[in-house]
Design a protein around this motif. Structure first.
Motif, mmCIF file in Angstrom:
data_model
loop_
_atom_site.group_PDB
_atom_site.id
_atom_site.type_symbol
_atom_site.label_atom_id
_atom_site.label_comp_id
_atom_site.label_asym_id
_atom_site.label_seq_id
_atom_site.Cartn_x
_atom_site.Cartn_y
_atom_site.Cartn_z
ATOM 1 N N PHE B 38 0.871 -1.183 0.000
ATOM 2 C CA PHE B 38 0.000 0.000 0.000
ATOM 3 C C PHE B 38 0.902 1.225 0.000
ATOM 4 O O PHE B 38 1.590 1.488 0.981
ATOM 5 N N VAL B 39 0.921 1.946 -1.099
ATOM 6 C CA VAL B 39 1.793 3.113 -1.232
ATOM 7 C C VAL B 39 0.942 4.359 -1.465
ATOM 8 O O VAL B 39 0.023 4.339 -2.288
ATOM 9 N N SER B 40 1.238 5.421 -0.730
ATOM 10 C CA SER B 40 0.518 6.680 -0.936
ATOM 11 C C SER B 40 1.435 7.725 -1.528
ATOM 12 O O SER B 40 2.646 7.709 -1.286
ATOM 13 N N ILE B 41 0.839 8.639 -2.273
ATOM 14 C CA ILE B 41 1.569 9.803 -2.772
ATOM 15 C C ILE B 41 0.949 11.042 -2.141
ATOM 16 O O ILE B 41 -0.264 11.252 -2.256
ATOM 17 N N VAL B 42 1.764 11.820 -1.462
ATOM 18 C CA VAL B 42 1.274 13.095 -0.939
ATOM 19 C C VAL B 42 2.081 14.222 -1.564
ATOM 20 O O VAL B 42 3.197 14.026 -2.041
ATOM 21 N N GLY B 43 1.513 15.405 -1.523
ATOM 22 C CA GLY B 43 2.224 16.556 -2.074
ATOM 23 C C GLY B 43 1.299 17.741 -2.113
ATOM 24 O O GLY B 43 0.082 17.579 -2.003
ATOM 25 N N PRO B 44 1.867 18.916 -2.264
ATOM 26 C CA PRO B 44 1.031 20.115 -2.318
ATOM 27 C C PRO B 44 0.087 20.052 -3.517
ATOM 28 O O PRO B 44 0.373 19.363 -4.494
ATOM 29 N N SER B 45 -1.016 20.770 -3.444
ATOM 30 C CA SER B 45 -1.943 20.720 -4.581
ATOM 31 C C SER B 45 -1.262 21.312 -5.809
ATOM 32 O O SER B 45 -0.470 22.239 -5.710
ATOM 33 N N GLY B 46 -1.529 20.721 -6.942
ATOM 34 C CA GLY B 46 -0.889 21.165 -8.171
ATOM 35 C C GLY B 46 0.462 20.517 -8.410
ATOM 36 O O GLY B 46 1.179 20.903 -9.332
ATOM 37 N N LYS B 49 0.183 14.923 -8.714
ATOM 38 C CA LYS B 49 -0.013 13.559 -8.215
ATOM 39 C C LYS B 49 -1.199 12.863 -8.880
ATOM 40 O O LYS B 49 -1.106 11.690 -9.231
ATOM 41 N N THR B 50 -2.292 13.605 -9.087
ATOM 42 C CA THR B 50 -3.428 13.003 -9.785
ATOM 43 C C THR B 50 -3.107 12.767 -11.259
ATOM 44 O O THR B 50 -3.508 11.760 -11.841
ATOM 45 N N THR B 51 -2.349 13.692 -11.846
ATOM 46 C CA THR B 51 -1.908 13.522 -13.235
ATOM 47 C C THR B 51 -1.086 12.241 -13.365
ATOM 48 O O THR B 51 -1.255 11.461 -14.308
ATOM 49 N N PHE B 52 -0.202 12.030 -12.377
ATOM 50 C CA PHE B 52 0.620 10.823 -12.388
ATOM 51 C C PHE B 52 -0.262 9.569 -12.357
ATOM 52 O O PHE B 52 -0.026 8.607 -13.077
ATOM 53 N N LEU B 53 -1.304 9.608 -11.532
ATOM 54 C CA LEU B 53 -2.218 8.465 -11.440
ATOM 55 C C LEU B 53 -2.903 8.205 -12.783
ATOM 56 O O LEU B 53 -3.074 7.057 -13.186
ATOM 57 N N LEU B 159 -4.793 -1.348 -7.589
ATOM 58 C CA LEU B 159 -5.924 -0.466 -7.334
ATOM 59 C C LEU B 159 -5.388 0.960 -7.251
ATOM 60 O O LEU B 159 -4.487 1.237 -6.453
ATOM 61 N N LEU B 160 -5.923 1.838 -8.088
ATOM 62 C CA LEU B 160 -5.458 3.227 -8.103
ATOM 63 C C LEU B 160 -6.520 4.089 -7.434
ATOM 64 O O LEU B 160 -7.653 4.150 -7.902
ATOM 65 N N MET B 161 -6.160 4.738 -6.344
ATOM 66 C CA MET B 161 -7.173 5.513 -5.611
ATOM 67 C C MET B 161 -6.802 6.986 -5.603
ATOM 68 O O MET B 161 -5.734 7.371 -5.150
ATOM 69 N N ASP B 162 -7.732 7.793 -6.132
ATOM 70 C CA ASP B 162 -7.449 9.211 -6.342
ATOM 71 C C ASP B 162 -8.187 10.066 -5.312
ATOM 72 O O ASP B 162 -9.330 10.444 -5.539
ATOM 73 N N GLU B 163 -7.547 10.351 -4.204
ATOM 74 C CA GLU B 163 -8.149 11.156 -3.132
ATOM 75 C C GLU B 163 -9.607 10.773 -2.881
ATOM 76 O O GLU B 163 -10.502 11.625 -2.893
ATOM 77 N N PRO B 164 -9.872 9.482 -2.655
ATOM 78 C CA PRO B 164 -11.280 9.068 -2.611
ATOM 79 C C PRO B 164 -12.054 9.622 -1.421
ATOM 80 O O PRO B 164 -13.272 9.678 -1.460
ATOM 81 N N LYS B 189 -4.854 -6.538 -2.186
ATOM 82 C CA LYS B 189 -4.561 -5.824 -3.428
ATOM 83 C C LYS B 189 -3.345 -4.918 -3.268
ATOM 84 O O LYS B 189 -3.040 -4.459 -2.168
ATOM 85 N N THR B 190 -2.697 -4.647 -4.379
ATOM 86 C CA THR B 190 -1.653 -3.634 -4.409
ATOM 87 C C THR B 190 -2.350 -2.295 -4.610
ATOM 88 O O THR B 190 -3.172 -2.171 -5.515
ATOM 89 N N VAL B 191 -2.016 -1.323 -3.773
ATOM 90 C CA VAL B 191 -2.745 -0.059 -3.853
ATOM 91 C C VAL B 191 -1.784 1.114 -4.039
ATOM 92 O O VAL B 191 -0.762 1.214 -3.350
ATOM 93 N N LEU B 192 -2.137 1.992 -4.995
ATOM 94 C CA LEU B 192 -1.464 3.283 -5.108
ATOM 95 C C LEU B 192 -2.515 4.344 -4.778
ATOM 96 O O LEU B 192 -3.545 4.431 -5.447
ATOM 97 N N PHE B 193 -2.253 5.081 -3.719
ATOM 98 C CA PHE B 193 -3.281 5.948 -3.132
ATOM 99 C C PHE B 193 -2.811 7.393 -3.174
ATOM 100 O O PHE B 193 -1.724 7.717 -2.690
ATOM 101 N N ILE B 194 -3.612 8.264 -3.752
ATOM 102 C CA ILE B 194 -3.265 9.687 -3.823
ATOM 103 C C ILE B 194 -4.032 10.429 -2.737
ATOM 104 O O ILE B 194 -5.229 10.209 -2.561
#
Lengths: 278, 270
Positions: B38-46, B49-53, B159-164, B189-194
Motif C-alpha cells: 500500500f503506497v501513498s503519494i502526498v504533495g502540495p496541490s498542483g 499527483k493526480t496527473t501521475f495516477l 488499485l489506483l485511488m485518487d483522493e477518494p 490488493k496492491t494499492v497506489l493511493f493519492i
C-alpha cells in the motif's frame, strides 16, 4: 427553553387542522385554479355589464355555447382531423429526424461541421418567410402545413439533443474510458442516458412550435383546419368561434406536454426530486 | 516480494497554445510498488499527483518513460488496473448494483456472472441491501464504498485511488480509512493511493511518497514501518507524529522554495 420550543413547534405541525392540511397538500391547484376561475368570472362580468362591446370580448359562456354549436354542426370534426393530421405528421417527422440527427451531430464532430451552417441558417431564418415556397412545393393540402410544423419543431429537438450530447459530463466519460468501454458502450451507457432530459426539453418546446406552424400555415393558405376556421371566423367577426379555436390549440398543447412530462418521469426515476421550493 | 507496478522516468509535457509554451507537469518520476503493498503519494496541490495516477491508468499518455504492471508495459487503460475516483463519479442513472457491474459489462462479461461477482464486493464494502438504490439516495461515504466496490470487482492487479475520501467530513473519512484497511487486508490488493492528507497517507500506507511540485517529481520516499492491523488510535502516538512532522517539513520546504522562486501559478490542477 430552546428544546421546549422545538417540541412545541413539532407538536403543532404534527396535528394541523384537516382544512389546513388539505390546503397544504393542494396548494398549487388551489392557487392556480382559483386565479383562473377569478379571471373567467371577471371576464364574464365585464362582458355582461355592457362596458365592452361583446363583439370584441365575447365571454366564457358564449365561447362554450359557440363550441357546442360547432360540434352540433359537425363541420368542426373535419377541421380537427385536418389540423390533427398536420400536427401529428409534422411532429412525428421532426422527432424521427431531430433526435437521431442531434445525437449524430453531437457525437461526430465532423458531421456537426458539415451540417452546422445549414442548421444555424435554418434556425436564424423566420421559418414563416418560407411559407410561399412551401406552398408552391407542397400545395395547400395537409403536407404544406405538416412541413411548416416539421420545420418549427425539428430545430429545437435537434439543438437540445445536440447540446445534451456535447455537455456529457467529463467525469463519467473518464470512468467509461478507464474501464476500457468501447465507443458504442460509451454512447449507450454514458451519452444517451445523460441526454434524455435534454431530449425531453426539446420535445416539449417542439410541441408549441409545431402547433404554431399548423395555425400560421392554415391562416396563410388552406381550405380546412382549425387555423382556417379561426381565420374565417375572424373575418366574419365571430369572436366566440375564434376563442374556441384558440382554446382547442391551447388544450392540445397542454395535453401533449402533460403526456411528455409523464413519459419523462418514467425515464427519470433515478433523478433526485428537486426544485420544489415552497 | 515481486514488483507489481513500476513507473520509470515518467515525463509529461503539455503544450499551451495560448502562451505557446510547454509546461512540464511531471519530470522523471520513478516509482516501484511491490506486490500487495500500500503506497501513498502526498504533495502540495498542483504537484501533479493526480496527473501521475492518470498516466499510470493510461488515461493520459506520458511524453517519456513507461509504466509496467507485472513487467508488461501498459499504455492505455486495462483490466489490470482499476481506479477509485475522487468524486465518486457513480453513474446517477444506474443503481448500486448496475454501477458495480459497469466495468464487467465493458469487458463483455455475462450479466448473471457479473451480478454474482458484484454481490460479493457489495457485501465486502458493507452495502448489502442497497443494491437497488440510486446514488442520490446514498450518503457521500456510501457512494465512495460503491466506487471502491466498482473497482474491486474488476479484480485488478493494482488499485489506483485518487483522493477518494477528500470530499467526506472528518469523522466519515476516518471511518472509511479504517474500512479501507480492513477491505485491503481481505482483498489483498496492491494499492497506489493519492491524497493531500498526510495523516491519511501514513495511517494507510507501507510507504509514503512525497511529491514536490512544478514540475512534479519524487522528493522523498518514507517507510512507515508500523505493524498491522492498525487502529485509528495509532494516529495519536508519538512515532506517528514524528513521521507526520517529517513529511510536513518536506512539503513546507517545497512550498517555500516555490514562493521564493515566484513561478507563475498556471499549472493545471493536479
Amino acid at each position: 427553553m430552546a428544546t421546549a420550543e422545538i417540541e412545541l413547534d413539532a407538536g403543532a405541525s404534527a396535528h394541523p387542522s384537516t382544512l389546513a392540511r388539505f390546503y397544504r397538500e393542494h396548494e398549487r391547484s388551489i392557487i392556480g385554479g382559483g386565479t383562473l376561475l377569478a379571471v373567467l368570472l371577471i371576464w364574464e362580468g365585464v362582458a355582461r355589464s355592457g362596458l365592452v362591446d361583446p363583439l370584441f370580448l365575447s365571454s366564457p359562456i358564449q365561447i362554450v355555447k359557440a363550441g357546442i354549436d360547432l360540434f352540433e354542426g359537425g363541420e368542426i370534426w373535419t377541421h380537427i382531423q385536418v389540423s390533427g393530421s398536420e400536427f401529428l405528421l409534422g411532429y412525428a417527422l421532426s422527432v424521427a429526424i431531430g433526435i437521431p440527427l442531434g445525437l449524430a451531430t453531437g457525437w461526430y464532430r465532423r458531421l456537426s461541421y458539415l451540417l452546422g451552417p445549414f442548421i444555424d441558417a435554418l434556425n436564424a431564418v423566420p421559418r414563416l418567410t418560407l411559407m410561399p415556397i412551401i406552398v408552391i412545393w407542397f400545395g395547400i393540402g395537409i403536407w404544406s402545413k405538416a412541413v411548416v410544423a416539421f420545420l418549427g419543431a425539428v430545430l429545437p429537438i435537434l439543438i437540445a439533443t445536440n447540446s445534451g450530447v456535447r455537455t456529457s459530463e467529463a467525469r463519467y466519460l473518464q470512468v467509461a474510458r478507464s474501464f476500457s468501454a468501447s465507443e458504442l458502450k460509451i454512447f449507450t451507457s454514458i451519452i444517451l442516458p445523460g441526454t434524455v432530459p435534454f431530449i425531453f426539453t426539446g420535445l416539449k418546446y417542439g410541441i408549441g412550435r409545431a402547433l404554431l406552424g399548423v395555425v400560421v400555415g392554415e391562416l396563410y393558405a388552406a381550405t380546412a383546419g382549425l387555423g382556417y376556421m379561426i381565420g374565417e371566423a375572424g373575418d366574419t367577426f365571430q369572436t366566440s368561434v375564434v376563442f374556441f379555436g384558440v382554446l382547442i390549440f391551447t388544450a392540445t398543447g397542454l395535453v401533449s406536454v402533460g403526456v411528455l412530462d409523464a413519459l419523462e418521469r418514467r425515464f427519470e426515476t433515478w433523478r433526485p426530486k428537486a426544485g420544489a421550493a415552497s | 516480494m515481486a514488483v507489481k507496478l513500476e513507473a520509470r522516468d515518467i515525463r509529461l509535457e503539455y503544450y499551451q497554445p495560448r502562451t505557446d509554451t510547454r509546461l512540464v507537469a511531471l519530470d522523471g518520476v520513478n516509482l516501484t510498488v511491490m506486490d500487495g503493498e500500500f503506497v501513498s503519494i502526498v504533495g502540495p496541490s498542483g504537484c501533479g499527483k493526480t496527473t501521475f495516477l492518470s498516466v499510470v491508468d493510461g488515461l493520459i499518455a506520458a511524453t517519456n518513460g513507461r509504466v509496467m504492471v507485472n513487467g508488461r508495459v501498459v499504455s492505455r487503460p486495462g483490466p489490470d488496473r482499476a481506479v477509485v475516483f475522487q468524486d465518486a463519479s457513480l453513474l446517477p442513472w444506474r443503481t448500486v448494483e448496475r454501477n458495480v457491474v459497469y466495468g464487467l459489462e465493458c469487458l463483455g462479461i455475462a450479466d448473471a456472472e457479473a451480478k454474482a461477482r458484484a454481490r460479493k464486493f457489495i457485501d465486502m464494502v458493507g452495502l448489502s441491501g442497497f443494491e437497488h438504490h440510486y446514488p442520490h439516495e446514498l450518503s457521500g461515504g456510501m457512494q465512495q464504498r460503491v466506487n471502491l466496490a466498482r473497482a474491486l470487482v474488476m479484480d485488478p492487479e493494482v488499485l489506483l485511488m485518487d483522493e477518494p475520501f477528500a470530499a467526506l467530513d472528518a469523522q466519515t473519512r476516518e471511518g472509511m480509512q479504517e474500512e479501507l484497511l480492513r477491505i485491503w487486508l481481505q482483498a489483498k490488493k496492491t494499492v497506489l493511493f493519492i491524497t493531500h492528507q498526510i495523516d491519511e497517507a501514513i495511517y494507510l500506507s507501507d510507504r509514503v511518497v512525497v511529491f514536490s511540485g512544478r514540475p512534479g517529481r519524487v522528493k522523498e520516499i518514507i517507510e512507515v514501518g508500523m505493524e498491522r492491523p492498525r487502529r485509528l488510535t495509532v494516529k495519536r502516538e508519538a512515532r506517528f507524529h514524528a513521521i507526520e512532522d517529517r513529511i510536513w517539513g518536506l512539503i513546507e520546504e517545497d512550498l517555500k522554495s516555490r514562493i521564493a522562486g515566484d513561478r507563475p501559478p498556471d499549472t493545471p490542477r493536479d
